[in-house]
Design a protein around this motif. Structure first.
Motif, PDB file in Angstrom:
ATOM      1  N   THR A   1       0.790  -1.234   0.000  1.00 56.59           N
ATOM      2  CA  THR A   1       0.000   0.000   0.000  1.00 56.59           C
ATOM      3  C   THR A   1       0.826   1.290   0.000  1.00 56.59           C
ATOM      4  OG1 THR A   1      -0.184  -0.093   2.412  1.00 56.59           O
ATOM      5  CG2 THR A   1      -1.982  -1.086   1.146  1.00 56.59           C
ATOM      6  N   ASP A   2       2.129   1.191   0.150  1.00 56.80           N
ATOM      7  CA  ASP A   2       2.993   2.376   0.164  1.00 56.80           C
ATOM      8  C   ASP A   2       3.532   2.623  -1.250  1.00 56.80           C
ATOM      9  OD1 ASP A   2       5.305   4.044   0.190  1.00 56.80           O
ATOM     10  OD2 ASP A   2       5.634   3.592   2.305  1.00 56.80           O
ATOM     11  N   PRO A   3       3.118   3.748  -1.866  1.00 60.53           N
ATOM     12  CA  PRO A   3       3.530   4.021  -3.259  1.00 60.53           C
ATOM     13  C   PRO A   3       5.036   3.964  -3.497  1.00 60.53           C
ATOM     14  CG  PRO A   3       1.817   5.546  -2.601  1.00 60.53           C
ATOM     15  CD  PRO A   3       2.212   4.783  -1.358  1.00 60.53           C
TER      16      PRO A   3
ATOM     17  N   VAL B   1      -1.383   6.123  -7.279  1.00 57.66           N
ATOM     18  CA  VAL B   1      -2.067   7.255  -6.677  1.00 57.66           C
ATOM     19  C   VAL B   1      -3.434   6.807  -6.170  1.00 57.66           C
ATOM     20  CG1 VAL B   1      -2.904   9.613  -7.051  1.00 57.66           C
ATOM     21  CG2 VAL B   1      -0.930   8.776  -8.355  1.00 57.66           C
ATOM     22  N   THR B   2      -3.616   6.813  -4.840  1.00 61.69           N
ATOM     23  CA  THR B   2      -4.900   6.477  -4.235  1.00 61.69           C
ATOM     24  C   THR B   2      -4.827   6.774  -2.740  1.00 61.69           C
ATOM     25  OG1 THR B   2      -6.618   4.804  -3.942  1.00 61.69           O
ATOM     26  CG2 THR B   2      -4.335   4.038  -3.723  1.00 61.69           C
ATOM     27  N   ASP B   3      -5.988   6.863  -2.097  1.00 58.73           N
ATOM     28  CA  ASP B   3      -5.994   6.979  -0.636  1.00 58.73           C
ATOM     29  C   ASP B   3      -6.429   5.648  -0.008  1.00 58.73           C
ATOM     30  OD1 ASP B   3      -8.739   6.831  -1.003  1.00 58.73           O
ATOM     31  OD2 ASP B   3      -9.127   8.889  -0.362  1.00 58.73           O
ATOM     32  N   TRP B   4      -6.641   4.625  -0.848  1.00 63.47           N
ATOM     33  CA  TRP B   4      -7.000   3.268  -0.423  1.00 63.47           C
ATOM     34  C   TRP B   4      -8.371   3.171   0.251  1.00 63.47           C
ATOM     35  CZ3 TRP B   4      -4.382  -0.224  -2.894  1.00 63.47           C
ATOM     36  CH2 TRP B   4      -3.042   0.021  -3.240  1.00 63.47           C
ATOM     37  N   LYS B   5      -9.179   4.226   0.192  1.00 62.45           N
ATOM     38  CA  LYS B   5     -10.508   4.165   0.803  1.00 62.45           C
ATOM     39  C   LYS B   5     -11.480   3.516  -0.176  1.00 62.45           C
ATOM     40  CE  LYS B   5     -10.175   8.084   3.939  1.00 62.45           C
ATOM     41  NZ  LYS B   5      -9.385   9.267   3.622  1.00 62.45           N
ATOM     42  N   GLU B   6     -12.419   2.713   0.364  1.00 62.36           N
ATOM     43  CA  GLU B   6     -13.419   2.074  -0.491  1.00 62.36           C
ATOM     44  C   GLU B   6     -14.181   3.148  -1.266  1.00 62.36           C
ATOM     45  OE1 GLU B   6     -15.715  -0.650   1.931  1.00 62.36           O
ATOM     46  OE2 GLU B   6     -13.897  -1.693   2.568  1.00 62.36           O
TER      47      GLU B   6
ATOM     48  N   VAL C   1     -11.097   1.244  -9.173  1.00 65.04           N
ATOM     49  CA  VAL C   1     -11.758   1.774  -7.982  1.00 65.04           C
ATOM     50  C   VAL C   1     -11.568   0.773  -6.847  1.00 65.04           C
ATOM     51  CG1 VAL C   1     -13.999   2.378  -6.957  1.00 65.04           C
ATOM     52  CG2 VAL C   1     -13.478   3.063  -9.313  1.00 65.04           C
ATOM     53  N   ILE C   2     -11.226   1.285  -5.658  1.00 69.49           N
ATOM     54  CA  ILE C   2     -11.071   0.430  -4.472  1.00 69.49           C
ATOM     55  C   ILE C   2     -12.455  -0.106  -4.085  1.00 69.49           C
ATOM     56  CG2 ILE C   2     -10.316   0.297  -2.058  1.00 69.49           C
ATOM     57  CD1 ILE C   2      -7.993   1.012  -3.975  1.00 69.49           C
ATOM     58  N   LYS C   3     -12.582  -1.415  -4.016  1.00 65.64           N
ATOM     59  CA  LYS C   3     -13.852  -2.065  -3.677  1.00 65.64           C
ATOM     60  C   LYS C   3     -13.909  -2.478  -2.218  1.00 65.64           C
ATOM     61  CE  LYS C   3     -16.038  -1.913  -7.529  1.00 65.64           C
ATOM     62  NZ  LYS C   3     -17.158  -0.981  -7.592  1.00 65.64           N
ATOM     63  N   GLU C   4     -12.750  -2.917  -1.693  1.00 67.87           N
ATOM     64  CA  GLU C   4     -12.714  -3.418  -0.324  1.00 67.87           C
ATOM     65  C   GLU C   4     -11.338  -3.146   0.262  1.00 67.87           C
ATOM     66  OE1 GLU C   4     -13.973  -7.555   1.973  1.00 67.87           O
ATOM     67  OE2 GLU C   4     -13.607  -7.605  -0.175  1.00 67.87           O
ATOM     68  N   ASN C   5     -11.305  -2.753   1.537  1.00 70.11           N
ATOM     69  CA  ASN C   5     -10.039  -2.543   2.218  1.00 70.11           C
ATOM     70  C   ASN C   5     -10.248  -2.918   3.682  1.00 70.11           C
ATOM     71  OD1 ASN C   5      -7.823  -1.610   3.646  1.00 70.11           O
ATOM     72  ND2 ASN C   5      -7.520   0.157   2.331  1.00 70.11           N
TER      73      ASN C   5
ATOM     74  N   LYS D   1      -7.162  -7.733   3.599  1.00 70.22           N
ATOM     75  CA  LYS D   1      -7.606  -7.852   2.210  1.00 70.22           C
ATOM     76  C   LYS D   1      -7.828  -6.480   1.564  1.00 70.22           C
ATOM     77  CE  LYS D   1     -11.410 -10.036  -0.309  1.00 70.22           C
ATOM     78  NZ  LYS D   1     -12.640 -10.788  -0.144  1.00 70.22           N
ATOM     79  N   ILE D   2      -7.404  -6.392   0.311  1.00 66.96           N
ATOM     80  CA  ILE D   2      -7.701  -5.229  -0.536  1.00 66.96           C
ATOM     81  C   ILE D   2      -8.207  -5.781  -1.857  1.00 66.96           C
ATOM     82  CG2 ILE D   2      -6.716  -3.366  -1.942  1.00 66.96           C
ATOM     83  CD1 ILE D   2      -4.647  -2.919   0.181  1.00 66.96           C
ATOM     84  N   SER D   3      -9.261  -5.180  -2.382  1.00 62.34           N
ATOM     85  CA  SER D   3      -9.637  -5.521  -3.754  1.00 62.34           C
ATOM     86  C   SER D   3     -10.013  -4.246  -4.491  1.00 62.34           C
ATOM     87  CB  SER D   3     -10.753  -6.564  -3.803  1.00 62.34           C
ATOM     88  OG  SER D   3     -11.957  -6.028  -3.369  1.00 62.34           O
ATOM     89  N   TYR D   4      -9.699  -4.248  -5.782  1.00 65.11           N
ATOM     90  CA  TYR D   4     -10.008  -3.085  -6.615  1.00 65.11           C
ATOM     91  C   TYR D   4     -10.250  -3.535  -8.056  1.00 65.11           C
ATOM     92  CZ  TYR D   4      -4.940  -3.380  -7.612  1.00 65.11           C
ATOM     93  OH  TYR D   4      -3.676  -3.824  -7.949  1.00 65.11           O
ATOM     94  N   THR D   5     -11.077  -2.739  -8.753  1.00 68.55           N
ATOM     95  CA  THR D   5     -11.276  -2.999 -10.177  1.00 68.55           C
ATOM     96  C   THR D   5     -10.043  -2.441 -10.885  1.00 68.55           C
ATOM     97  OG1 THR D   5     -12.446  -0.901 -10.502  1.00 68.55           O
ATOM     98  CG2 THR D   5     -13.795  -2.863 -10.017  1.00 68.55           C
TER      99      THR D   5
END
Length: 143
Positions: free
Chosen positions: A25-27, A40-45, A65-69, A74-78
């Motif tokens: 999660t750290d760029p 580039v993201t803030d990792w918020k759903e 787009v972040i779907k789950e954090n 777990k992290i999931s994104y489209t």
């Protein structure tokens, strides 16, 4: 987009979950194993995630787009990539999921899953490179 095409690979990393989570999660750390890609993201759903940079002289800007954090789990994104050759519309996005599991004694099982590929060829290409990609993450995290 073939949503029936799935790749899922796991690797055991010799460190605790928070350190692996940080690497995912750290760029600045992501750049080390993702060929210099800027994330580039803030990792918020619900927030956008952008992966941008230059590859073999071509600028790219992949996104999703972040779907789950769920912290340290777990992290999931489209995910859509210009390299896919597919139009940027929702049905052409795949779903990427990172899952972390504590397997004891400072060891973490990291599972990376991608569901949805443009075609069999794209699926096979990802499948071939996946092991090396996970090994690179492991190397960066363990150093």
């Amino acid at each position: 987009m073939r949503h029936d095409l799935i790749i899922s690979e796991s690797i055991n990393i010799n460190t605790r979950i928070p350190k692996v989570w940080n690497a995912l999660t750290d760029p600045e750390i992501i750049k080390e194993y993702l060929f210099g890609t800027e994330t580039v993201t803030d990792w918020k759903e619900g927030s956008e995630i952008i992966f941008q940079g230059e590859y073999e002289g071509n600028k790219y800007r992949d996104k999703g787009v972040i779907k789950e954090n769920v912290l340290n789990k777990k992290i999931s994104y489209t995910y859509w990539s210009g390299f896919s050759g597919l139009e940027d519309k929702s049905e052409n996005y795949s779903l990427i999921t990172y899952e972390l599991e504590d397997i004891g004694k400072d060891k973490t099982k990291f599972t990376w899953t991608q569901k949805g590929y443009a075609n069999e060829e794209a699926n096979n290409h990802s499948s071939t490179g996946m092991k090396g990609f996970l090994e690179k993450i492991k190397e960066v995290v363990e150093k």
